[in-house]
Each structure stands twice: as C-alpha cells, then as structure tokens.
Design an enzyme around this catalytic site. Sequence first.
Site, PDB file in Angstrom:
ATOM      1  N   CYS A  78      68.636  28.148  24.338  1.00  0.00           N
ATOM      2  CA  CYS A  78      67.004  28.642  24.513  1.00  0.00           C
ATOM      3  C   CYS A  78      66.665  28.943  23.060  1.00  0.00           C
ATOM      4  O   CYS A  78      67.351  29.692  22.569  1.00  0.00           O
ATOM      5  CB  CYS A  78      67.043  29.706  25.382  1.00  0.00           C
ATOM      6  SG  CYS A  78      65.691  30.574  25.536  1.00  0.00           S
ATOM      7  N   CYS A  96      54.821  36.670  19.133  1.00  0.00           N
ATOM      8  CA  CYS A  96      53.877  35.942  19.908  1.00  0.00           C
ATOM      9  C   CYS A  96      52.783  36.668  20.082  1.00  0.00           C
ATOM     10  O   CYS A  96      52.806  37.899  20.085  1.00  0.00           O
ATOM     11  CB  CYS A  96      54.783  35.864  21.364  1.00  0.00           C
ATOM     12  SG  CYS A  96      53.904  34.822  22.726  1.00  0.00           S
ATOM     13  N   GLU A 119      65.389  34.125  17.182  1.00  0.00           N
ATOM     14  CA  GLU A 119      66.730  34.209  17.995  1.00  0.00           C
ATOM     15  C   GLU A 119      66.873  32.855  18.878  1.00  0.00           C
ATOM     16  O   GLU A 119      65.951  32.394  19.448  1.00  0.00           O
ATOM     17  CB  GLU A 119      67.019  35.431  18.882  1.00  0.00           C
ATOM     18  CG  GLU A 119      65.555  35.713  19.808  1.00  0.00           C
ATOM     19  CD  GLU A 119      65.636  37.419  20.223  1.00  0.00           C
ATOM     20  OE1 GLU A 119      65.495  38.179  19.401  1.00  0.00           O
ATOM     21  OE2 GLU A 119      66.217  37.469  21.347  1.00  0.00           O
ATOM     22  N   CYS A 141      52.076  39.319  27.010  1.00  0.00           N
ATOM     23  CA  CYS A 141      52.448  39.438  28.406  1.00  0.00           C
ATOM     24  C   CYS A 141      52.946  40.844  28.668  1.00  0.00           C
ATOM     25  O   CYS A 141      53.865  41.216  27.632  1.00  0.00           O
ATOM     26  CB  CYS A 141      53.335  38.492  29.171  1.00  0.00           C
ATOM     27  SG  CYS A 141      52.774  36.834  28.956  1.00  0.00           S
ATOM     28  N   CYS A 152      57.015  41.523  28.658  1.00  0.00           N
ATOM     29  CA  CYS A 152      57.952  40.719  28.013  1.00  0.00           C
ATOM     30  C   CYS A 152      58.066  41.570  26.318  1.00  0.00           C
ATOM     31  O   CYS A 152      57.185  41.862  25.858  1.00  0.00           O
ATOM     32  CB  CYS A 152      57.223  39.342  27.503  1.00  0.00           C
ATOM     33  SG  CYS A 152      58.040  38.419  26.374  1.00  0.00           S
ATOM     34  N   CYS A 186      64.288  37.029  26.024  1.00  0.00           N
ATOM     35  CA  CYS A 186      63.741  36.559  24.725  1.00  0.00           C
ATOM     36  C   CYS A 186      63.237  37.829  23.982  1.00  0.00           C
ATOM     37  O   CYS A 186      62.298  38.672  24.736  1.00  0.00           O
ATOM     38  CB  CYS A 186      62.718  35.314  25.103  1.00  0.00           C
ATOM     39  SG  CYS A 186      61.497  35.959  26.600  1.00  0.00           S
TER      40      CYS A 186
HETATM   41  N1  SAH Z   1      55.736  31.583  26.310  1.00  0.00           N
HETATM   42  C1  SAH Z   1      56.432  30.763  27.043  1.00  0.00           C
HETATM   43  C2  SAH Z   1      57.970  30.672  26.833  1.00  0.00           C
HETATM   44  C3  SAH Z   1      58.811  31.773  26.470  1.00  0.00           C
HETATM   45  S1  SAH Z   1      59.344  32.976  27.616  1.00  0.00           S
HETATM   46  C4  SAH Z   1      56.101  31.028  28.408  1.00  0.00           C
HETATM   47  O1  SAH Z   1      55.336  32.006  28.581  1.00  0.00           O
HETATM   48  O2  SAH Z   1      56.629  30.163  29.234  1.00  0.00           O
HETATM   49  C5  SAH Z   1      60.303  32.199  28.743  1.00  0.00           C
HETATM   50  C6  SAH Z   1      60.024  32.770  30.259  1.00  0.00           C
HETATM   51  O3  SAH Z   1      60.725  34.237  30.268  1.00  0.00           O
HETATM   52  C7  SAH Z   1      58.690  33.047  30.844  1.00  0.00           C
HETATM   53  O4  SAH Z   1      58.496  32.788  32.095  1.00  0.00           O
HETATM   54  C8  SAH Z   1      58.533  34.658  30.696  1.00  0.00           C
HETATM   55  O5  SAH Z   1      57.432  35.051  31.234  1.00  0.00           O
HETATM   56  C9  SAH Z   1      59.762  34.989  30.871  1.00  0.00           C
HETATM   57  N2  SAH Z   1      60.173  36.499  30.519  1.00  0.00           N
HETATM   58  C10 SAH Z   1      59.797  37.026  29.546  1.00  0.00           C
HETATM   59  N3  SAH Z   1      60.288  38.181  29.406  1.00  0.00           N
HETATM   60  C11 SAH Z   1      61.238  38.405  30.104  1.00  0.00           C
HETATM   61  C12 SAH Z   1      62.064  39.286  30.683  1.00  0.00           C
HETATM   62  N4  SAH Z   1      62.210  40.618  30.096  1.00  0.00           N
HETATM   63  N5  SAH Z   1      62.640  39.046  31.760  1.00  0.00           N
HETATM   64  C13 SAH Z   1      62.914  38.076  32.351  1.00  0.00           C
HETATM   65  N6  SAH Z   1      62.063  36.950  32.038  1.00  0.00           N
HETATM   66  C14 SAH Z   1      61.108  37.137  31.162  1.00  0.00           C
END
Ligand code: SAH
Length: 340
Positions: A102, A109, A89, A113, A116, A330
């Site tokens: 974006c 992935c 996406e 985390c 996420c 994301c």
């Molecule tokens: N893997 C990379 C980039 C993708 S995520 C990274 O970790 O930076 C982009 C950002 O969105 C990251 O800071 C991630 O921690 C955050 N993110 C992930 N899930 C989220 C959510 N549900 N709400 C807000 N930010 C989120």
Amino acid sequence: MKNIYGYKYNDLENKLIQINEKKYRAKQIYEWLYVHKELDFNKMTNLSKTTINNLTNNFINDYIKIKKVQISEDTIKYLFELKCGNLIEAVLLQHDYGNSICVSSQVGCNIGCSFCASGKLKKIRNLESYEMVQQILLVEKETKRRISSVVIMGIGEPFDNYDNVMDFIRIINHPKGLAIGARHITVSTCGIIPKIKEFILENIQVNLALSLHAPNNELRSKLMKINEVYNIEELISTINEYIKETNRRVTIEYVMLEHVNDNKKEALELAKLLRGMNVYVNLIPYNETKVKVYKKSSMIRIRKFYNYLKKAGINVTIRKEFGSEIDAACGQLRASEVEK
Ligand code: SAH
C-alpha cells in the site's frame, strides 16, 4: 535535473536520444534499475565510461530513505524520509498468494475525512512519481521479496495528484521494469469526478476503488466533506459510465463505523443504491485512530451488514484485518512520528 526513477520508458528513450545516447540503452538501464536493483551507474557493466558519465551528468539517481520499520505477523510498515525531510509511509501485506504493498501518493491529505488519520495533517505537497516508485523498490530490496500487487491507498488522494500517479503506474507496469500487471494495481479515490472521467480514457486495465462509506448524502457529507462537491448521485452515474466504457468491475469501499454507518438501514439503502451495478463491496473493519470519535464495528455487526447485502444480491467481502496492532491504518505512523 530529474530523478531517473521518475522516467516512463518512452520518456527515458527520448531523453537518451536528447543527450546523444542510443535509444536501446533505455532497456539496459531499466533492467539495471528495476530487475537488478542497481542504482550506481558505475556498476552498470554493459555501459561505456562515456555513457556512464553522460548519465551521471543528466540524471539524479538517489533514493528516499527508510527511517523506521515496524514488523508484525503479516504486515511490515515502513516510514520513509524524503529528501526534503518530510515523512511518508507504505505498508507491505503478506498474503498466501503473494505480497502486496500500500503506497502513499501525497505528503498529508487535503480531503479531510472525519474518520481518517492522514487528513489530520494537511497536504504539504504531491509526491513525485519517483518517490512512489521507490517505496516499492526499497521494500523489495529490503525484504528480497517480489511485490506482485500494489494499492494506492496510503496517505493522500491519488486523483489529487493525477499526473504523477499515472506516470507511477506506467513505470511500475512496464514489462522491462518491475512489470507489475495492471490488473494487480488498484487506485482508490474519495470520488473526484472529473479525474474519474479522465481515468476512463487512460485505456489501462488498472482497478478502480471508490471510497463510498455511506449510502446517502446526509451521512456521507458528515464523514467526507468532499461529498459537498461531488455527491452520491453524480458519483454513481460516473461509476456507471466507467463500468460501461471499460467493462471493468469497480470496488466500493465501505469502512465500518459502529452505530454510524453499519446499521440495517444503511445496508438496505446501500443495496438499493448499487443494485444491478458491476461492483463489489469491500467492508473495511475500522482501524481506530487517536481521534476517538468513531468506534470500530463489532464483527457481529459487520457480519450482519454483510448478510443484508448478500441477501440483496450484492457482491460483498469483508477485508482481512492487517496490522491493527502497529497502527497500519493510513497516516497513523506518520501522524504519531510528526507529533513527536
Ligand atoms: N484517498 C484515497 C485513498 C487513501 S485511503 C481514498 O479516499 O480512497 C484508503 C482507504 O482507507 C479509503 O477507503 C479510506 O477511507 C480508508 N480509511 C481511512 N482511514 C481509515 C481507518 N482508520 N480505518 C480503516 N480504513 C480507513
């Protein structure tokens, strides 16, 4: 055979020479692909029949497909289907100053985390550079709008797909193609130190964002298991090295999870950790996902956190919320689609 949208300008020149075409054709082809957005070689009217046949025999030139579009006030979310059938996406964000997108860098992935949605589906594979380029092209084609900035913050960890991501950046940055300025491109990483060090040597003015999300190892390891491999002290020292070598300011991303990392204690700790560094902190309101472990911090708590940092002399902003009503965080759209 490789997809033509995965060729950096110089590589395309070299490939053309290899197949007995003139090097300057690269300029014409880049213009067709990226300026006129024409993918049909037969419609490239300044190329001869022989050249067209030659291109057809040496390059793939099809697109990934748009499978679903979700529109809200300031956001359009795209679900794409790759040739292999996998889904990824991208999200188009409309700001007063222009459009940003974006993009995803992997199918799934592996960083995992805990807050996420992307990581709930394990990595299936890396995206090829053409699959990243086409997310932008298709959205530009579809909306007839120019995209002026790109953040690599969709599904995936870009530094776990380093080479393809760097190729992608060089393709969209090329002045004869999409010409998206390096300063308008941001790559966001969970903190893979060896790749940050490699990135320092790239000699390109792309922005770096670090997903920190916690000011101490105990908490960060709970939120991001990658912290067990690359801890905060090593990360901060690598970021300092990046700042020293590139002279560029780094974005520190901090997702606001209510009563988890948004207390006064963490604000003060974070301020202490970042004191004197050329960084700015971007506080991200959490987009609640189906995994209901974490809650989004209230605006009051976010403001308080912001004020603590501000008072301590740290540059800080609160990210504008986009598309929470369409699951724009994301991985959410893909996750709900794959569940079906
Ligand atoms: N893997 C990379 C980039 C993708 S995520 C990274 O970790 O930076 C982009 C950002 O969105 C990251 O800071 C991630 O921690 C955050 N993110 C992930 N899930 C989220 C959510 N549900 N709400 C807000 N930010 C989120």
